[in-house]
Enzyme design. Structure first.
Site, short mmCIF file in Angstrom:
data_model
loop_
_atom_site.label_atom_id
_atom_site.label_comp_id
_atom_site.label_asym_id
_atom_site.label_seq_id
_atom_site.Cartn_x
_atom_site.Cartn_y
_atom_site.Cartn_z
N ASP A 164 -4.69 4.86 5.75
CA ASP A 164 -5.11 5.79 6.30
C ASP A 164 -6.05 5.84 8.10
OD1 ASP A 164 -6.46 8.79 7.31
OD2 ASP A 164 -7.38 9.19 5.20
N PHE B 192 -2.35 16.22 4.66
CA PHE B 192 -3.33 15.63 3.06
C PHE B 192 -1.68 15.45 2.40
CE2 PHE B 192 -4.73 14.50 -0.66
CZ PHE B 192 -6.03 13.87 -0.97
N GLU C 166 0.59 -1.59 0.02
CA GLU C 166 0.03 -0.66 0.08
C GLU C 166 1.05 1.33 0.00
OE1 GLU C 166 -2.98 1.13 -0.23
OE2 GLU C 166 -4.37 -0.16 0.46
N ASP C 167 0.26 2.60 -0.78
CA ASP C 167 1.26 3.61 -0.44
C ASP C 167 0.79 4.07 0.38
OD1 ASP C 167 -1.55 4.13 -1.45
OD2 ASP C 167 -1.18 5.47 -2.77
N LYS D 34 -0.89 6.44 8.81
CA LYS D 34 -1.72 7.66 9.48
C LYS D 34 -1.89 7.17 10.60
CE LYS D 34 -2.70 11.37 5.97
NZ LYS D 34 -3.92 11.26 5.02
N ASP E 286 -1.95 11.05 -4.54
CA ASP E 286 -3.24 12.23 -5.80
C ASP E 286 -4.14 12.97 -4.48
OD1 ASP E 286 -4.82 10.25 -5.48
OD2 ASP E 286 -6.38 10.94 -6.96
P1 IMP Z 1 -8.17 4.54 3.80
O1 IMP Z 1 -9.29 3.32 3.65
O2 IMP Z 1 -8.53 5.36 4.90
O3 IMP Z 1 -7.42 4.12 4.14
O4 IMP Z 1 -7.62 5.02 3.17
C1 IMP Z 1 -6.78 4.44 2.37
C2 IMP Z 1 -7.18 4.90 0.36
O5 IMP Z 1 -6.93 6.20 0.85
C3 IMP Z 1 -5.23 5.27 0.26
O6 IMP Z 1 -5.18 3.79 -0.52
C4 IMP Z 1 -4.90 6.49 -0.85
O7 IMP Z 1 -5.56 6.28 -2.30
C5 IMP Z 1 -6.03 7.25 -0.17
N1 IMP Z 1 -5.81 8.39 0.66
C6 IMP Z 1 -5.61 8.36 1.67
N2 IMP Z 1 -4.73 9.53 2.74
C7 IMP Z 1 -4.67 10.64 1.65
C8 IMP Z 1 -3.79 10.91 1.47
O8 IMP Z 1 -2.84 11.53 2.58
N3 IMP Z 1 -3.32 11.83 0.76
C9 IMP Z 1 -3.41 11.00 -0.77
N4 IMP Z 1 -4.20 9.98 -0.68
C10 IMP Z 1 -4.89 9.09 0.65
MG MG Z 2 -4.62 3.28 -2.59
#
Ligand code: IMP
Ligand code: MG
Length: 445
Positions: A369, A418, A365-366, A397, A425
């Site tokens: 969050d 962010f 994963e990049d 995060k 992106d």
């Molecule tokens: P989660 O499901 O909330 O953990 O979100 C994961 C996805 O949200 C990541 O794979 C990213 O594509 C996107 N994302 C979360 N935080 C950021 C950020 O700070 N910048 C850009 N994309 C984000």
């Molecule tokens: Mg992603």
């Protein structure tokens, strides 16, 4: 419809009546639609499925003549305060499964005659017929395409919960939870905080309870001045109820959460800029090589499958695999995003091509969050019985985590900002920046 049936029982019996339903763990019961019961009684918290008239969940009718003299009542003191002297519980079965029951609460002790029991049982049958008929349920759940076959069957509780949200942001948050198929219950419990002469003078009612995570969530979207009061209440709650897990989402957290999907006020800011560089291209490369070294050691002789979630991961995974020194396979997945469009649920829009049964899988994963995306994908992959499954993320995060997940390999822990660049992106822009930067809203580019 269910509400009307409950109301009819309440009128006929001259009693308080509530439809209680099980959560998906089948350990807790929540009041849903009800009539003639005081607020304090309904918000006393979730009922323990085993303790609270447990026999009802084994399919038996439970009649309690006098709540004061019967050990089967979970909250006898509260029942007394609410003026509840006798109780009747009739089980509710939908599709051959007990999903909860109808509870009747009487003001004075009563030996329920056969006629009472027959009447409530017949009315409960009506609820069973209504609830078992999928065409009666909200179209949202009945028509939802089930692409992957892994979406858990939604509980009746999730489907019939009748919620009047106090604030639009709560509704939006509930929709977001629905999207990720995370079960929630709105305001099930009020926590007494202060007392005067044994009377409760202050209470705190968190907005949501997430039974799967055993977590309460409070949204704070009001004026900052009110937030201070809320923080005080929260500290008090933690002192008085140390076992309760609760998280507070501030207005800014919440706007960031939605901003990530291009929704909410943050998405309306037109011109943006990079406030500062968080990780330079060189720092990223060093970290990627460190992770690659660790993975190459840990997976030596395992021939792992590296699975990336598109699109944000493309920079990270391509650098990572090129720095790894063991044989491996690479595959990708893509999933749908939370959007303004109604009635959607998260789904896999592109699945992996490899058969991963018996293989060692590394999810790449990049950024993680809230963890909702990852927890959905992990559930999906686990069903294929891989030999092992681990997670490697460049960015974590952690402060924003909602879903409960384990991450084996983390590059950097990052602040609640962010971030863009190196694949990440904002509305598809900035992915090609060689560094990772913090995006500021409202400043000139
Ligand atoms: P989660 O499901 O909330 O953990 O979100 C994961 C996805 O949200 C990541 O794979 C990213 O594509 C996107 N994302 C979360 N935080 C950021 C950020 O700070 N910048 C850009 N994309 C984000
Ligand atoms: Mg992603």
């Amino acid at each position: 419809m269910l509400d009307k049936i409950v109301y009819a029982i309440s009128e006929a019996m001259k009693a308080g009546v509530s439809l209680v339903l099980l959560d998906s763990s089948r350990k807790k019961l929540a009041h849903t639609t009800s009539h003639g019961l005081p607020h304090a009684y309904l918000h006393k918290g979730l009922l323990d499925a085993e303790k609270s008239l447990g026999e009802m969940l084994q399919g038996k009718v439970v009649a309690i003549k006098d709540t004061k003299k019967d050990g089967r009542v979970q909250y006898p003191a509260l029942a007394g305060e609410a003026g509840i002297a006798a109780m009747l519980g009739v089980p509710l079965t939908v599709e051959n499964k007990i999903v909860g029951g109808i509870r009747v609460y009487m003001k004075s002790p009563r030996r329920f005659p056969k006629a009472d029991i027959e009447f409530v049982t017949a009315m409960t049958r009506l609820i069973e017929i209504a609830a078992g008929n999928r065409t009666f349920l909200p179209a949202k759940t009945a028509d939802r395409p089930d692409m992957t076959g892994i979406e858990p069957q939604r509980t009746l509780l999730q489907q019939v919960q009748k919620v009047v949200f106090a604030h639009p942001s709560e509704k939006e948050f509930a929709r977001w939870l629905d999207f990720y198929n995370l079960e929630w219950i709105y305001e099930p419990r009020s926590f007494p905080l202060t007392w005067q002469d044994k009377k409760v003078t202050e209470m705190f009612t968190p907005d949501f309870y997430l039974p799967g995570l055993d977590l309460y969530v409070e949204l704070t979207t009001m004026k900052q001045s009110l937030v201070t009061g809320k923080n005080r209440k929260l500290r008090r709650l933690k002192e008085l109820y140390p076992d309760i897990k609760i998280t507070l989402l501030y207005k800014k957290d919440y706007e960031r959460l939605l901003g990530k999907y291009g929704l909410g006020p943050l998405s309306e800011t037109r011109s943006r800029s990079i406030e500062r560089v968080l990780f330079s291209a060189v720092e990223i490369q060093e970290k990627v090589h460190e992770l690659a070294g660790q993975l190459s050691r840990d997976y030596a002789g395992c021939h792992p499958v590296m699975v990336g979630v598109l699109r944000g991961v493309f920079c990270f995974i391509s650098d990572l695999v090129r720095a790894m020194t063991i044989p491996l396979d690479v595959d990708f997945m893509a999933i749908s995003y939370f959007s303004d469009a109604d009635n959607s649920a998260v789904k896999i829009t592109r699945d992996i091509d490899f058969n991963v049964t018996g293989r060692h899988v590394i999810m790449v994963e990049d950024i993680v969050d809230t963890g909702m995306t990852l927890s959905y994908i992990l559930k999906h992959l686990k069903m294929r019985d891989p030999a092992s499954l681990s997670v490697c993320t460049l960015l974590d995060k952690r402060v924003r985590r909602i879903a409960d997940i384990t991450i084996e390999y983390t590059g950097f822990e990052v602040p609640d900002e962010f971030l863009v660049g190196y694949g990440l992106d904002y509305k598809e822009e900035y992915r090609n920046l060689p560094y990772i930067g913090i995006l500021t809203p409202g400043k000139e580019v």
